[in-house]
Design a protein around this motif. Structure first.
Motif, mmCIF file in Angstrom:
data_model
loop_
_atom_site.group_PDB
_atom_site.id
_atom_site.type_symbol
_atom_site.label_atom_id
_atom_site.label_comp_id
_atom_site.label_asym_id
_atom_site.label_seq_id
_atom_site.Cartn_x
_atom_site.Cartn_y
_atom_site.Cartn_z
ATOM 1 N N LEU A 1 0.828 -1.203 0.000
ATOM 2 C CA LEU A 1 0.000 0.000 0.000
ATOM 3 C C LEU A 1 0.859 1.248 0.000
ATOM 4 O O LEU A 1 0.582 2.225 -0.689
ATOM 5 C CB LEU A 1 -0.901 0.012 1.233
ATOM 6 C CG LEU A 1 -2.221 -0.748 1.133
ATOM 7 C CD1 LEU A 1 -2.919 -0.755 2.473
ATOM 8 C CD2 LEU A 1 -3.114 -0.134 0.070
ATOM 9 N N SER A 2 1.913 1.229 0.810
ATOM 10 C CA SER A 2 2.795 2.385 0.915
ATOM 11 C C SER A 2 4.045 2.144 0.088
ATOM 12 O O SER A 2 4.257 1.056 -0.461
ATOM 13 C CB SER A 2 3.172 2.647 2.379
ATOM 14 O OG SER A 2 3.769 1.505 2.949
ATOM 15 N N HIS B 1 -12.972 9.313 -0.011
ATOM 16 C CA HIS B 1 -11.551 9.643 -0.189
ATOM 17 C C HIS B 1 -10.659 8.424 0.018
ATOM 18 O O HIS B 1 -10.984 7.522 0.796
ATOM 19 C CB HIS B 1 -11.138 10.727 0.805
ATOM 20 C CG HIS B 1 -11.943 11.992 0.689
ATOM 21 N ND1 HIS B 1 -11.503 13.091 -0.016
ATOM 22 C CD2 HIS B 1 -13.161 12.320 1.171
ATOM 23 C CE1 HIS B 1 -12.409 14.049 0.046
ATOM 24 N NE2 HIS B 1 -13.427 13.605 0.758
ATOM 25 N N LEU B 2 -9.515 8.445 -0.652
ATOM 26 C CA LEU B 2 -8.488 7.423 -0.508
ATOM 27 C C LEU B 2 -7.311 8.027 0.250
ATOM 28 O O LEU B 2 -6.844 9.122 -0.087
ATOM 29 C CB LEU B 2 -8.022 6.935 -1.887
ATOM 30 C CG LEU B 2 -7.170 5.663 -1.916
ATOM 31 C CD1 LEU B 2 -8.013 4.446 -1.538
ATOM 32 C CD2 LEU B 2 -6.566 5.470 -3.305
ATOM 33 N N THR B 3 -6.827 7.311 1.263
ATOM 34 C CA THR B 3 -5.765 7.873 2.107
ATOM 35 C C THR B 3 -4.492 8.156 1.325
ATOM 36 O O THR B 3 -3.756 9.090 1.651
ATOM 37 C CB THR B 3 -5.436 6.923 3.265
ATOM 38 O OG1 THR B 3 -5.120 5.615 2.743
ATOM 39 C CG2 THR B 3 -6.610 6.812 4.219
ATOM 40 N N THR B 4 -4.210 7.364 0.281
ATOM 41 C CA THR B 4 -2.996 7.591 -0.505
ATOM 42 C C THR B 4 -3.162 8.667 -1.575
ATOM 43 O O THR B 4 -2.187 9.033 -2.230
ATOM 44 C CB THR B 4 -2.542 6.279 -1.177
ATOM 45 O OG1 THR B 4 -3.628 5.742 -1.951
ATOM 46 C CG2 THR B 4 -2.123 5.265 -0.128
ATOM 47 N N PRO C 1 -4.922 11.908 -0.890
ATOM 48 C CA PRO C 1 -5.721 12.800 -0.035
ATOM 49 C C PRO C 1 -6.231 14.061 -0.713
ATOM 50 O O PRO C 1 -7.223 14.641 -0.274
ATOM 51 C CB PRO C 1 -4.760 13.136 1.111
ATOM 52 C CG PRO C 1 -3.391 12.955 0.524
ATOM 53 C CD PRO C 1 -3.527 11.800 -0.426
ATOM 54 N N LEU D 1 -12.935 8.052 4.690
ATOM 55 C CA LEU D 1 -11.598 7.690 4.223
ATOM 56 C C LEU D 1 -11.483 6.180 4.064
ATOM 57 O O LEU D 1 -11.967 5.411 4.901
ATOM 58 C CB LEU D 1 -10.539 8.168 5.220
ATOM 59 C CG LEU D 1 -10.136 9.641 5.184
ATOM 60 C CD1 LEU D 1 -9.253 9.953 6.392
ATOM 61 C CD2 LEU D 1 -9.399 9.968 3.893
ATOM 62 N N PHE D 2 -10.785 5.744 3.011
ATOM 63 C CA PHE D 2 -10.526 4.331 2.771
ATOM 64 C C PHE D 2 -9.053 4.154 2.405
ATOM 65 O O PHE D 2 -8.444 5.043 1.807
ATOM 66 C CB PHE D 2 -11.415 3.803 1.643
ATOM 67 C CG PHE D 2 -12.888 3.905 1.949
ATOM 68 C CD1 PHE D 2 -13.564 2.854 2.534
ATOM 69 C CD2 PHE D 2 -13.584 5.077 1.667
ATOM 70 C CE1 PHE D 2 -14.917 2.960 2.834
ATOM 71 C CE2 PHE D 2 -14.936 5.193 1.962
ATOM 72 C CZ PHE D 2 -15.608 4.124 2.552
ATOM 73 N N ASP D 3 -8.502 2.986 2.753
ATOM 74 C CA ASP D 3 -7.077 2.789 2.505
ATOM 75 C C ASP D 3 -6.782 2.027 1.222
ATOM 76 O O ASP D 3 -5.629 1.917 0.820
ATOM 77 C CB ASP D 3 -6.405 2.085 3.693
ATOM 78 C CG ASP D 3 -6.901 0.659 3.878
ATOM 79 O OD1 ASP D 3 -7.929 0.289 3.269
ATOM 80 O OD2 ASP D 3 -6.256 -0.088 4.643
ATOM 81 N N GLN D 4 -7.834 1.468 0.571
ATOM 82 C CA GLN D 4 -7.627 0.748 -0.672
ATOM 83 C C GLN D 4 -8.738 1.076 -1.662
ATOM 84 O O GLN D 4 -9.881 1.316 -1.265
ATOM 85 C CB GLN D 4 -7.608 -0.770 -0.437
ATOM 86 C CG GLN D 4 -6.451 -1.262 0.398
ATOM 87 C CD GLN D 4 -6.365 -2.770 0.404
ATOM 88 O OE1 GLN D 4 -6.582 -3.428 -0.625
ATOM 89 N NE2 GLN D 4 -6.031 -3.350 1.546
ATOM 90 N N ASN E 1 -11.925 -1.151 -1.343
ATOM 91 C CA ASN E 1 -12.902 -0.735 -0.327
ATOM 92 C C ASN E 1 -13.643 0.529 -0.751
ATOM 93 O O ASN E 1 -14.836 0.690 -0.478
ATOM 94 C CB ASN E 1 -12.200 -0.505 1.006
ATOM 95 C CG ASN E 1 -11.598 -1.774 1.572
ATOM 96 O OD1 ASN E 1 -12.106 -2.861 1.322
ATOM 97 N ND2 ASN E 1 -10.523 -1.639 2.319
#
Length: 300
Positions: free
Chosen positions: A136-137, A197-200, A202, A223-226, A229
């Motif tokens: 992810l990161s 929104h996607l955290t990556t 922003p 907010l979602f991380d992927q 999702n």
């Protein structure tokens, strides 16, 4: 010719394993159980390591231990090194011939775009064992045991070689029910609905709104991380998602979601295949690179 470190700076693996286990668990007893050794054996190994390094790693208080400041840093670095050795050994055992390629990939890109195309690569190069790890990161070639990675962003990265795979077009999508409820007609109408929104990414919505002449201040939302999702939330009617068009093709084709408005946005960033310079001649990487460039030729 590489400079060889003095022997005292290269402790044996049993000493390092005993230290790492004790540092992680904070207990000689727990380390002994984990390593199937006696407490006295673990204590002797840690003492031997301290003697070899000439540095105290633990502060001993009655029946308890705690790391010194130097021990904390050493434990973190040793843990990373032991993990790399473990991963390298696992890869070698799985692929003793060396014909393997370990690739780090953004999760949704890997699942939705790359994996469905991999049977063609496997069919063409059956002797290459491809391992995929989700990231992810941003990854670190010095820490991760990977040969290459698919990276999204800008091409500047010193010491890393990379080739452009594809650019990206973002589109606003939502459920048919949400689109009917709000009746979007122009870009400013989207501000009335929940924005996802996607955290990556922003600032993705701010950029889209600004590009379409809409006030981009105070943009809030879930907010979602992927992306996976994020897309599921859009299908469920929780709001509007701004996503790459090629990652939501199945939902658009099935009618599970629709474009909120036909207003695509070029993100300005792109997907790249990248690898460290020392892996540039790795045979499986060269085969995969050439195949992937052919697969993405239409998208550049």
């Amino acid at each position: 010719m590489p400079i060889r470190a003095p022997r005292r700076f290269l402790p044996s693996l049993p000493l390092l394993a005993a230290f790492e286990a004790a540092a992680r668990t904070g207990s000689i007893t727990q380390a002994a159980i984990e390593l199937s050794l006696t407490q006295s054996a673990v204590s002797r190994q840690i003492k031997a390591l301290e003697g070899q390094l000439g540095v105290e790693l633990f502060i001993r208080e009655k029946q308890k231990i705690r790391l010194t400041l130097g021990g904390q840093t050493y434990a973190r670095e040793i843990r990373d090194a032991l993990q790399k050795i473990s991963n390298a050994s696992l890869n070698l055992r799985a692929h003793p011939g060396g014909g393997a390629l370990t690739l780090a990939v953004p999760p949704t890109f890997g699942a939705r775009w790359l994996t469905p195309r991999l049977p063609a690569f496997v069919s063409r190069y059956p002797d290459v064992m491809l391992n995929m790890l989700s990231r992810l990161s941003q990854f670190d070639f010095k820490q991760d045991v990977i040969d290459a990675a698919i990276y999204f962003g800008t091409p500047y990265w010193p010491g890393i070689e990379m080739v452009l795979l594809r650019t990206e077009t973002m589109i606003p999508v939502c459920s048919p029910g949400l689109a009917a409820r709000y009746g979007f007609r122009r870009a400013a109408d989207l501000r009335r609905a929940p924005l996802l929104h996607l955290t990556t990414r922003p600032d993705a919505w701010e950029r889209w709104l600004s590009a379409n002449g809409v006030d981009d201040r105070a943009v809030h939302g879930m907010l979602f991380d992927q992306f996976s999702n994020l897309l599921a939330a859009a299908v469920a009617g929780l709001g509007i998602a701004l996503v790459p068009d090629f990652l939501c093709e199945s939902e658009l084709e099935s009618g599970g979601m629709v474009e909120a408005l036909p207003l695509p946005f070029q993100s300005g960033e792109a997907y790249y295949l990248c690898w460290p310079e020392e892996r540039a001649s790795h045979g499986p990487l060269l085969l995969f690179r050439d195949w992937l460039l052919a697969e993405t030729a239409a998208y550049r």
